[in-house]
Write a protein that holds these residues in place. Structure first.
Motif, mmCIF file in Angstrom:
data_model
loop_
_atom_site.group_PDB
_atom_site.id
_atom_site.type_symbol
_atom_site.label_atom_id
_atom_site.label_comp_id
_atom_site.label_asym_id
_atom_site.label_seq_id
_atom_site.Cartn_x
_atom_site.Cartn_y
_atom_site.Cartn_z
ATOM 1 N N LEU A 81 45.938 26.030 -45.516
ATOM 2 C CA LEU A 81 47.350 26.389 -45.443
ATOM 3 C C LEU A 81 48.250 25.189 -45.699
ATOM 4 C CD1 LEU A 81 47.430 28.808 -42.376
ATOM 5 C CD2 LEU A 81 47.764 29.385 -44.768
ATOM 6 N N ILE A 82 47.888 24.051 -45.146
ATOM 7 C CA ILE A 82 48.689 22.835 -45.389
ATOM 8 C C ILE A 82 48.739 22.532 -46.884
ATOM 9 C CG2 ILE A 82 48.762 20.337 -45.039
ATOM 10 C CD1 ILE A 82 47.536 20.827 -42.251
ATOM 11 N N PHE A 83 47.616 22.637 -47.537
ATOM 12 C CA PHE A 83 47.573 22.303 -48.964
ATOM 13 C C PHE A 83 48.114 23.443 -49.827
ATOM 14 C CE2 PHE A 83 45.069 18.921 -47.288
ATOM 15 C CZ PHE A 83 45.300 17.871 -48.156
ATOM 16 N N MET A 84 48.142 24.671 -49.304
ATOM 17 C CA MET A 84 48.846 25.732 -50.020
ATOM 18 C C MET A 84 50.339 25.447 -50.054
ATOM 19 S SD MET A 84 46.688 29.065 -48.690
ATOM 20 C CE MET A 84 47.832 30.309 -49.275
ATOM 21 N N GLY A 85 50.869 24.888 -48.960
ATOM 22 C CA GLY A 85 52.275 24.509 -48.942
ATOM 23 C C GLY A 85 52.562 23.323 -49.842
ATOM 24 N N LEU A 140 47.716 29.230 -58.030
ATOM 25 C CA LEU A 140 47.627 30.642 -58.409
ATOM 26 C C LEU A 140 48.783 31.431 -57.804
ATOM 27 C CD1 LEU A 140 43.781 31.143 -57.881
ATOM 28 C CD2 LEU A 140 44.959 30.821 -60.049
ATOM 29 N N ASN A 141 49.117 31.166 -56.537
ATOM 30 C CA ASN A 141 50.216 31.864 -55.866
ATOM 31 C C ASN A 141 51.529 31.723 -56.624
ATOM 32 O OD1 ASN A 141 48.812 32.869 -53.676
ATOM 33 N ND2 ASN A 141 49.335 31.187 -52.314
ATOM 34 N N VAL A 142 51.820 30.512 -57.057
ATOM 35 C CA VAL A 142 53.130 30.224 -57.646
ATOM 36 C C VAL A 142 53.206 30.652 -59.112
ATOM 37 C CG1 VAL A 142 54.749 28.366 -58.219
ATOM 38 C CG2 VAL A 142 53.546 28.342 -56.023
ATOM 39 N N LEU A 143 52.127 30.478 -59.857
ATOM 40 C CA LEU A 143 52.195 30.671 -61.310
ATOM 41 C C LEU A 143 51.902 32.098 -61.763
ATOM 42 C CD1 LEU A 143 50.429 27.390 -62.499
ATOM 43 C CD2 LEU A 143 52.876 27.860 -62.348
ATOM 44 N N MET A 144 51.121 32.854 -61.008
ATOM 45 C CA MET A 144 50.723 34.188 -61.467
ATOM 46 C C MET A 144 51.895 35.160 -61.645
ATOM 47 S SD MET A 144 47.435 34.791 -62.098
ATOM 48 C CE MET A 144 46.994 36.414 -61.519
ATOM 49 N N PRO A 145 52.845 35.262 -60.683
ATOM 50 C CA PRO A 145 53.938 36.230 -60.880
ATOM 51 C C PRO A 145 54.752 35.968 -62.143
ATOM 52 C CG PRO A 145 53.843 35.535 -58.590
ATOM 53 C CD PRO A 145 52.904 34.638 -59.349
ATOM 54 N N GLY A 146 55.034 34.703 -62.426
ATOM 55 C CA GLY A 146 55.799 34.380 -63.625
ATOM 56 C C GLY A 146 55.050 34.686 -64.904
ATOM 57 N N LEU A 147 53.731 34.482 -64.892
ATOM 58 C CA LEU A 147 52.922 34.800 -66.064
ATOM 59 C C LEU A 147 52.954 36.299 -66.345
ATOM 60 C CD1 LEU A 147 50.173 33.290 -67.703
ATOM 61 C CD2 LEU A 147 49.309 35.331 -66.590
ATOM 62 N N ILE A 148 52.883 37.117 -65.277
ATOM 63 C CA ILE A 148 52.957 38.572 -65.440
ATOM 64 C C ILE A 148 54.315 38.964 -66.007
ATOM 65 C CG2 ILE A 148 53.039 40.752 -64.158
ATOM 66 C CD1 ILE A 148 50.956 39.509 -62.247
#
Length: 423
Positions: A81-85, A140-148
């Motif tokens: 979680l720390i590194f996800m942030g 993956l969390n940050v980039l996937m929605p924009g790619l879609i």
């Protein structure tokens, strides 16, 4: 309730970037192969929670193997979680430098490596692998929605549903199969490392897309240039509304990741078999789809989302109360209430990032602030409650503390759910 409003757009990490001409041409060629792009999206989404959800049913075995206390065992969930942030900060920069396709492929390769590293003999390798896994999932969390949004502009809603379903499906299968795979493969190490194969397959599928997207780009050249100055737009750090959205995101994530870290352990500590505890946890993960599908649709059609915030928080509070008073007798019901509430709270948090922003530029910046701050706040949950459990020798005090977080989440939702805009 107001009449129907325009559908909230997906938040795009590349909203403030303009692709170089060669990259723009390459991406138009990629869109001529939608099946390849769609397959890559689904495979990447399957990996976005599987590496985390599969740990929870095996946490007792991992702790016993390394002789970890409950507090130290919680680091297996806390460190990702720390590194996800922290990784959320780096994602747009990597997309600008190398392109979204390359960053996603690299994230999947790193995820594969991190999963393998977690089973290496030294104790430090377990925690280092957790850091790599968290950083990879952040990209993956940050980039996937924009790619879609970029590659399927006319089918964004359907593709988002497919992507969300695949993500939850990956977590559900991982949680449900953890104990059976432990038995079949001779230990928790085999159960955990098996998910590296899925990450490797996804990375292989992204390799052609990465090569096509960079074709014609001079070696060392950036894939995009900034469209806005960093200081453009309202100062989010001085906006009470931005902090309310961020803390709402963080508080609901804290509850969700406490459940991921400790729900199966709560059941087994009260006499439930390890295999059944894993199945109940997997069921809770599966029913999140109901909340994550319905709540954002309702939120986009309402001027205020205050009642929705209270409703999803109430579902989670009922589930936690059930774990407090009759954890085994009503396990499946409590799992359902928690799962639906968690899915709805996450969907509402992501939707409010858009609805509370005046434009796409602000929404992208608010997303970065909320995900970074939110996951860092969430990281405290498994660690603190694990320490309290160790100190008190039971789950009563940790669960009461979690109910106080629910109360705070409801108040934050009342504030963030008002019909206002940042700036």
């Amino acid at each position: 309730m107001a009449g129907p409003r325009a559908e909230a757009p997906l938040i795009d990490a590349e909203e403030d970037l303009v692709a170089t001409p060669s990259v723009a041409v390459a991406r138009r060629r990629l869109r001529a192969h939608p099946a390849l792009v769609m397959t890559g999206i689904v495979l990447a989404a399957l990996n976005m929670r599987a590496a985390l959800a599969g740990v929870s049913p095996l946490l007792g075995e991992i702790g016993a193997h390394f002789r970890l206390t409950a507090t130290a065992s919680s680091l297996v969930t806390t460190i990702p979680l720390i590194f996800m942030g922290l990784g959320s900060i780096a994602a747009p920069k990597l997309a600008r430098r190398w392109g979204t396709e390359t960053a996603l492929c690299a994230a999947l390769v790193a995820l594969c490596g991190g999963i393998v590293l977690r089973i290496a003999p030294p104790e430090v390798a377990l925690f280092a692998g957790c850091a790599v896994v968290g950083s990879s999932i952040a990209l993956l969390n940050v980039l996937m929605p924009g790619l879609i949004k970029r590659d399927f502009p006319e089918r964004a809603a359907g593709m988002t549903a497919l992507y969300s379903t695949a993500m939850i499906l990956g977590a559900t299968v991982s949680a449900a199969s953890a104990v059976p795979m432990e038995h079949a493969l001779g230990g928790w190490q085999g159960a955990l490392v098996s998910w590296a194969l899925l990450a490797a397959v996804a990375a292989v599928v992204w390799i052609p897309q990465t090569l096509m997207a960079r074709r014609g780009t001079r070696h060392g050249a950036a894939a995009a240039t900034p469209a806005h100055l960093t200081e453009d737009g309202p100062r989010l750090s001085r906006s009470p509304l931005a902090w309310q959205v961020t803390l709402f995101m963080g508080s609901q994530s804290l509850i969700a990741y406490v459940a991921i870290a400790w729900m199966p352990t709560i059941f087994t500590d009260h006499g439930m078999g390890k295999g059944e505890a894993g199945l109940v946890f997997a069921f809770s993960t599966l029913v999140q789809m109901a909340g994550s599908f319905v709540v954002p649709m309702l939120a986009g059609r309402m001027r205020q989302q205050r009642l929705l915030a209270v409703a999803v928080t109430g579902l989670m509070a009922c589930g936690i109360t059930g774990l407090l008073v009759a954890p085994v007798a009503g396990a499946w019901l409590w799992a359902a209430l928690l799962g639906i509430g968690q899915g709805g709270a996450l969907g509402l948090a992501l939707t409010m990032m858009v609805l509370r922003s005046g434009d796409a530029h602000t929404a992208a910046r608010l997303s970065g602030m909320a995900q970074t701050g939110g996951y860092l706040l969430a990281a405290a949950g498994p660690l603190v409650l694990g320490a309290v459990h160790q100190a008190t020798g039971g789950w009563t005090v940790p669960l009461v503390l979690l109910l106080t977080v629910c109360a705070g989440l409801a108040l934050l939702g009342m504030g963030a759910g008002r019909d206002r805009r940042i700036g």
